[in-house]
Motif scaffolding. Structure first.
Motif, short mmCIF file in Angstrom:
data_model
loop_
_atom_site.label_atom_id
_atom_site.label_comp_id
_atom_site.label_asym_id
_atom_site.label_seq_id
_atom_site.Cartn_x
_atom_site.Cartn_y
_atom_site.Cartn_z
N UNK A 1 0.83 -1.20 0.00
CA UNK A 1 0.00 0.00 0.00
C UNK A 1 0.86 1.26 0.00
N UNK A 2 1.94 1.25 0.80
CA UNK A 2 2.85 2.40 0.83
C UNK A 2 3.53 2.56 -0.53
N UNK B 1 3.42 5.90 -2.76
CA UNK B 1 4.66 6.55 -3.19
C UNK B 1 4.69 6.72 -4.71
N UNK B 2 4.17 5.73 -5.44
CA UNK B 2 4.13 5.83 -6.90
C UNK B 2 3.22 6.98 -7.34
N UNK C 1 8.32 6.53 5.99
CA UNK C 1 9.11 5.70 6.89
C UNK C 1 8.14 4.80 7.65
N UNK C 2 8.44 3.50 7.70
CA UNK C 2 7.55 2.56 8.37
C UNK C 2 8.24 1.93 9.56
N UNK D 1 -4.57 12.51 3.65
CA UNK D 1 -4.69 11.82 2.36
C UNK D 1 -4.27 10.36 2.47
N UNK D 2 -3.21 10.10 3.23
CA UNK D 2 -2.76 8.72 3.38
C UNK D 2 -3.77 7.89 4.16
#
Length: 223
Positions: A34-35, A39-40, A48-49, A211-212
Motif C-alpha cells: 500500500x505504501x 509513493x508511486x 518511513x515505516x 490523504x494517506x
C-alpha cells in the motif's frame, strides 16, 4: 517545517516525510504494498515505516514520533483518535500432521487440550484472542502456552514443526498454506477483529497525513 509543508501542499505538491507505524500483522503483510502504491502516486513523499506490536506503535504515536499508526483492535488511550479501517479473520493454524488439522472447525473449548504457541503480552493479536476466549467462557490462562514469540514469522516457524497450534491472521500464512507447510481451521464462532488507524487527537494534521489515511482505508477495505 509544518508551515512549509502546508504551503507546498496548497500548491498541489504532496511532499515531505510521512512517519507511519504498524503492528506486525498489518505492517509486515499488508502495508508495504500500500505504501508503495502511495509513493508511486506521490513521488515526493518520503514514507518511513516502523513495525512493532500494537503497544509500541501507540506509544510512538502518543509521543508524536510517528504521524499515525495501524493497530489490531481499538486504542484505549484517551490522547489518540481511533478509526476502524478494515476487518481481519483469525483462525487456528497448525502443521498438516497436527490433530486439529483434521477438523472442519475448532471451538474455544477444544483448544486447552493442545500445546499453544502464542504472541507476547502487549501484542494486539494476543489481546484479541484472550478477549475472544473469555467471551466464550474459556480462561486465557487455561491454554497450554508452551512458548511466547514476538513476531508472526517466528510463530509460523515453530508451528510448522508440529510443536503446537497458534491462532493467526489469514493474511500472514497465505504462502505457507499454498506450499502445504501449514493449514488453517476456522474457529466457531468465527473470530473477526478489526484493524484501526490511530493518530493524536490534538494535533493539526497535514493534508499529507489525511490523504494517506483515506488512501489506506479505501485500499484496505477493498481487500
Amino acid at each position: 517545517e509544518e508551515l512549509d509543508r502546508r504551503l507546498k501542499e496548497m500548491g498541489g505538491q504532496a511532499s515531505g516525510p510521512l512517519l507511519i507505524g504498524a503492528s506486525m500483522t498489518i505492517g509486515e503483510y499488508v502495508l508495504p504494498q500500500l505504501i508503495g502504491k502511495f509513493k508511486a502516486r506521490f513521488p515526493h513523499v518520503a514514507p518511513t515505516l516502523f513495525v512493532g506490536n500494537s503497544e509500541a506503535v501507540q506509544d510512538r504515536v502518543a509521543e508524536r514520533t510517528l504521524d499515525l499508526g495501524f493497530i489490531e483492535g481499538d486504542s484505549h488511550r484517551s490522547s489518540l483518535h481511533n478509526e476502524v479501517c478494515c476487518e481481519d479473520e483469525l483462525q487456528v493454524t497448525c502443521a498438516p500432521s497436527h490433530p486439529l488439522a483434521k477438523l472442519k472447525c475448532a471451538t474455544p473449548e477444544s483448544l486447552p487440550q493442545y500445546a499453544n504457541i502464542s504472541r507476547e503480552p502487549g501484542s494486539g493479536t494476543r489481546e484479541v484472542i484472550d478477549r475472544y476466549l473469555q467471551s466464550a467462557g474459556v480462561a486465557s490462562d487455561s491454554l497450554q502456552r508452551v512458548m511466547e514469540l514476538g513476531s508472526p514469522e517466528a510463530l509460523k516457524g515453530v508451528v510448522a514443526t508440529g510443536l503446537g497450534f497458534a491462532i493467526m491472521s489469514r493474511a500472514t500464512v497465505t504462502n505457507e498454506i499454498r506450499l502445504g507447510q501449514l493449514v488453517q481451521i476456522p474457529l466457531s464462532p468465527r473470530l473477526i477483529r478489526h484493524m484501526s488507524v490511530v493518530y493524536p487527537k490534538e494535533r493539526i494534521h497535514s493534508r499529507l497525513v489525511s490523504s494517506f489515511v483515506e488512501f489506506a482505508k479505501q485500499h484496505l477495505d477493498a481487500r
